[in-house]
Design a protein around this motif. Structure first.
Motif, PDB file in Angstrom:
ATOM      1  N   ARG A  14       0.828  -1.206   0.000  1.00  0.00           N
ATOM      2  CA  ARG A  14       0.000   0.000   0.000  1.00  0.00           C
ATOM      3  C   ARG A  14       0.864   1.259   0.000  1.00  0.00           C
ATOM      4  N   ARG A  59      -2.649  -6.617  -6.501  1.00  0.00           N
ATOM      5  CA  ARG A  59      -4.108  -6.486  -6.380  1.00  0.00           C
ATOM      6  C   ARG A  59      -4.829  -7.445  -7.312  1.00  0.00           C
ATOM      7  N   GLY A  85      -0.733  -6.046   2.240  1.00  0.00           N
ATOM      8  CA  GLY A  85      -1.650  -5.382   1.314  1.00  0.00           C
ATOM      9  C   GLY A  85      -1.642  -5.997  -0.063  1.00  0.00           C
ATOM     10  N   ALA A 126      -4.460   3.700  -2.840  1.00  0.00           N
ATOM     11  CA  ALA A 126      -3.323   4.015  -1.964  1.00  0.00           C
ATOM     12  C   ALA A 126      -3.193   5.514  -1.747  1.00  0.00           C
TER      13      ALA A 126
END
Length: 926
Positions: free
Chosen positions: A625, A665, A841, A873
């Motif tokens: 992050r 992600r 993250g 972020a």
């Protein structure tokens, strides 16, 4: 009288003001020849802005003041405060206006290009603050005479005006330089260029009729032809007709107009003036518009009792507009100067320099006259010119500085110090040939190592780096073991480090300085280069870390970088070498010190460089992050910078880390988009290390999109580029995607061979992060040893700073154990990997761990995708700062963006969190 035939221009100006009032800044460049009506349009713009409640700053360029750094910017600020006194003035100077003057004063103390970048950024913030309570109009008339530093600020502002309630209106003659800051104003994204056309005969008829008598059509046609539709020149011709008592309503007057050219009219008008008025006009023209009448009188050598009459005569003749010696138009002043002739002008400049020197005027003002005066005009001329040149260099105007120093050398041709300063200034102008000549001449009398190094820099520009390397090597060989020799060694090492042909020689050369303590800037330079070389050539990581720490010297290396972007790059690569060697604990305070320094007084490029260092730090520790937030911040800060090599390097590095963040992600399309955007914006950019590294994430995108052949091709492009540069650092491994591509293509032998190469390379380097990651890579290629290799990988990574790498190996290990039917053994590494992926993250890795646990019968908690977890972020960083009580302006200053950008972020944050404002932030983020 209303402005004639300028409805289109006024409509566009009105639209620009209305846009700025809505917070969408605009730039309007009014371009045309002298007398076409640019000044009138600027005046109309100011009237329109006043009606709309705008704040207003204005300045007018002046030919003489173009040699005075920051003259136009100072004029804007000083005009805005000149009408105030006492307590009110004190309050104003405690705000943005005082900040602007302080920024300019600070810039004069440091000649480095980095300080200039900081000054431009500080002035940009002054403009933001001045527009915080109401929209702001900035007008600059006669910008073709503005000083170069002020023009650089206008260009800087024009690229960043989109998010601000500011209208910038600049009137100029067509620029001579198609690439300079004045030309850049016209091509800014928010800019519109207006080209006022000559007036039609009908409009010129109205112009003359406004004087009281309607002219005959024949006279109008003759005036239009003689002046080519130029409204100012028509007025000059009409004045001459009045003086000659030729009625404009008589058709026969048209024949007399044909013989009246503007230059003839000016000569005739001056010929009718008293001699003392002509002398005063010449002195006023030389001193610059709006000057002190008593000073002009002294320069013209007029008795005090004669001066008032001379002023009145010039006002009556429409040469001046008032007692402050403001010419009715720049064309009139130019006509006065042309009528003087070169020798008379030089004599008046000499008199002006002497009078100003006696009055203790600033050096730049005296020097502006000395530059046009004959040699010997002032005994102190050389020192005045030298002082003015230093201020010009600090303000980013090396051309005028070099001109002043050339003039100073004419006064004292035997002064080696002056020649040295001239050589340095010429080097900054790009005139390397002459710079080298002056530097070598100076070095013959002043055997200064810095001069020899500067001369070698000129040689590099003229004859190429090979010649410069040979020149420096000879200088080193001819010098004894003193501090000067070390300076030459450092410069030689810098040049060699950029030459692939000399990489091996450079490495051996630098190896001799491995035991330096890092007590001086030259020692730190050599150690920084040594650390970079060690990283690229894969020396033992602990040795590289120790070298980098001595180079960094607890912030001293960063302090050395003040004033030089090149030195800042050297600091960054030394810091990256330390972090690549797993020295993240030692690197973290270095990054924080640099961040605090840049936050207090830095430029966008410096901020972005520190942000990239922080990105690498967070990637190395596994904080996805924060890494993503830093990379987004770096790109936002340099969004409007020119794509020079160090800016391209910053953007490439930030794009690299943003792609990594997207992978974590599970957003392959996002990673591809980041890389595609970089490629589109940097077509034809030079191939430098940070752009070479981008082949690896491109290969990862290709793998994720099911194209192993493209992935292997991208990996091989990085391999080949690195081989050409004779580097192969394990920290950005091209072999990673190459191994996976080979496996997908069925070439297991190649995959195993490449993975074993990576393990050997990582062990040679010795950093636990690389060793553990390489073992994991080999585990993917070697199915027979997969579980054992993953056990070893996880064990090694327990001692590494990267929690993300450990999480990856644990997920792989858990999956391998499950495949081996060791279900009970698989749970612990998967549960730990789940927690680590959460902390790092990485939703993609967490999903893998959760899916593997579900396959074992566990029911791990699924992460919510709403609320605080839905923030990007950058949004999370802004939200955290706002929750801690930071105002929008403070957040914007800390992140090097505009307050509007922060405002937009907060609007999205409130929507995603389902709250109405700041009061609920802390609760929503908890």
């Amino acid at each position: 009288m209303s402005t004639l035939e300028r409805d289109r221009e006024l409509d566009r100006i009105t639209a620009a003001l209305d846009s700025a009032a809505r917070g969408d800044g605009r730039v309007v460049v009014i371009e045309g020849r002298a007398g076409i009506g640019k000044t009138r349009l600027v005046q109309d713009t100011r009237d329109l802005a006043k009606q709309r409640g705008f704040g207003r700053l204005q300045a007018v360029g002046d030919a003489l003041e173009s040699a005075m750094p920051w003259g136009v910017v100072r004029q804007m600020v000083e005009r805005s405060v000149s009408r105030y006194r006492g307590e009110v003035l004190g309050k104003i100077l405690a705000g943005p206006s005082g900040d602007a003057l302080a920024a300019l004063d600070a810039a004069a103390a440091d000649p480095g290009e980095a300080e200039l970048a900081r000054t431009l950024h500080a002035l940009w913030w002054v403009a933001i603050d001045l527009s915080a309570t109401r929209p702001l109009l900035i007008t600059v008339d006669d910008a073709h005479w503005a000083d170069p530093p002020s023009l650089r600020f206008l260009a800087y502002l024009s690229r960043r005006v989109a998010d601000l309630p500011i209208a910038l209106v600049v009137a100029t003659r067509p620029p001579d330089d198609s690439t300079g800051p004045l030309a850049q104003l016209s091509v800014a994204r928010q800019a519109e260029r207006l080209l006022p056309r000559p007036l039609t005969p009908a409009a010129l008829g109205e112009l003359v009729a406004a004087r009281g008598v309607r002219p005959a059509p024949e006279v109008v046609a003759a005036l239009h032809e003689a002046a080519a539709g130029n409204p100012f020149l028509v007025g000059v011709l009409a004045d001459e007709l009045d003086a000659l008592v030729l009625p404009v309503d008589e058709p026969g007057t048209a024949q007399r107009v044909a013989g009246l050219g503007p230059s003839t009219v000016f000569r005739a008008a001056f010929g009718r003036l008293p001699a003392e008025a002509v002398r005063l006009a010449g002195a006023a023209a030389v001193l610059g518009t709006g000057g002190d009448p008593w000073l002009a009188g002294a320069v013209a050598d007029l008795p005090a009792d004669v001066l008032p009459g001379a002023v009145e005569a010039l006002v009556a003749a429409h040469v001046l507009t008032g007692e402050q010696l403001a010419f009715v138009h720049p064309v009139v002043r130019e006509a006065v100067l042309a009528d003087l002739g070169p020798m008379a002008r030089a004599g008046l400049h000499a008199a002006a320099a002497r009078r100003l020197w006696e009055a203790k005027a600033p050096a730049d003002r005296v020097a502006a006259h000395l530059a046009h005066a004959p040699r010997g005009a002032l005994p102190e001329a050389a020192e005045v010119l030298r002082t003015a040149a230093a201020a010009l260099l600090a303000a980013g105007d090396p051309d005028t500085a070099a001109s002043h120093l050339r003039r100073a050398v004419e006064e004292h041709p035997d002064d080696a110090g002056l020649r040295a300063e001239l050589g340095r200034a010429l080097l900054r102008t790009g005139d390397a040939e002459r710079a080298r000549r002056e530097l070598r001449t100076a070095a013959a009398d002043l055997p200064d190592a810095e001069l020899l190094a500067a001369a070698a820099s000129a040689t590099a520009a003229v004859d190429g780096p090979e010649a410069a390397i040979a020149e420096l090597a000879d200088a080193v060989a001819a010098r004894g073991p003193d501090a000067g020799r070390l300076h030459l060694e450092a410069r030689l090492a810098v040049l060699r480090s950029f030459s692939p042909r000399h990489r091996r020689t450079a490495s051996e050369h630098l190896g001799g300085y491995a035991r330096l303590a890092g007590r001086t800037p030259d020692e730190r330079t050599l150690l920084g280069l040594l650390a970079q070389t060690g990283r690229y050539e894969v020396w033992p990581a602990d040795q590289v870390a120790a070298t980098a720490l001595r180079a960094l010297s607890r912030g001293a290396y960063f302090d050395d970088a003040t004033g030089s972007t090149e030195a800042m790059v050297a600091w960054l690569v030394a810091l990256l070498a330390l972090m690549a060697a797993d020295g993240v604990a030692e690197a973290e305070p270095e990054v924080e010190r640099a961040r605090l320094r840049v936050r207090a007084h830095g430029s966008p490029v410096e901020f972005a460089m520190v942000a990239n260092a922080a990105s690498f730090l967070h990637w190395r520790t596994g904080d996805v992050r924060r890494m993503t937030a830093e990379s987004e911040g770096a790109l936002a800060a340099v969004r409007d910078e020119d794509p020079v090599p160090h800016v391209v390097a910053v953007r490439a590095t930030a794009a690299h880390f943003l792609a990594y963040g997207a992978f974590e992600r599970g957003d392959v399309a996002g990673a591809a988009s980041v890389l595609a955007r970089f490629d589109a914006e940097h077509t034809g950019a030079p191939q430098i290390m940070p752009t070479i590294w981008l082949h690896e994430p491109r290969a990862r995108v290709a793998l994720a999109q099911g194209d192993p052949r493209l992935a292997r091709a991208e990996a091989h492009r990085q391999r080949d580029a690195m081989a050409a540069a004779e580097v192969d650092p394990p920290t950005i491994p091209w072999r990673g995607p190459a191994v996976r591509a080979a496996m997908l293509l069925g070439d297991t032998a190649e995959a195993v061979a490449l993975a074993e190469e990576q393990v050997a390379l990582a062990r040679r380097w010795g950093a636990a992060t690389e060793v553990g990651a390489a073992l994991r890579l080999l585990a993917h290629a070697d199915a027979d040893r997969r579980t054992d290799l993953l056990v070893e990988s996880a064990r090694v990574l327990e001692g590494a700073p990267s929690r993300l790498c450990l999480a990856r190996s644990l997920v792989d290990l858990g999956e391998a154990l499950r495949v081996d039917r060791r279900r009970a053994d698989a749970r612990e590494p998967l549960r730990r990997a789940l927690d680590l992926a959460d902390a790092c993250g990485s939703p993609a890795l967490r999903t893998r761990a959760a899916d593997a646990l579900e396959a074992l019968g566990d029911r791990p908690r699924r992460l919510p995708v709403a609320g605080a977890e839905a923030l990007t972020a950058s949004e999370r960083r802004v939200a955290d700062l706002a929750a801690r009580g930071r105002a929008n302006r403070e957040i914007a200053q800390e992140l090097f963006v505009t307050p509007k950008t922060v405002e937009n972020h907060l609007g999205r944050i409130y929507t995603k969190l389902g709250i109405s404002g700041r009061r609920d932030l802390s609760r929503a983020l908890a």
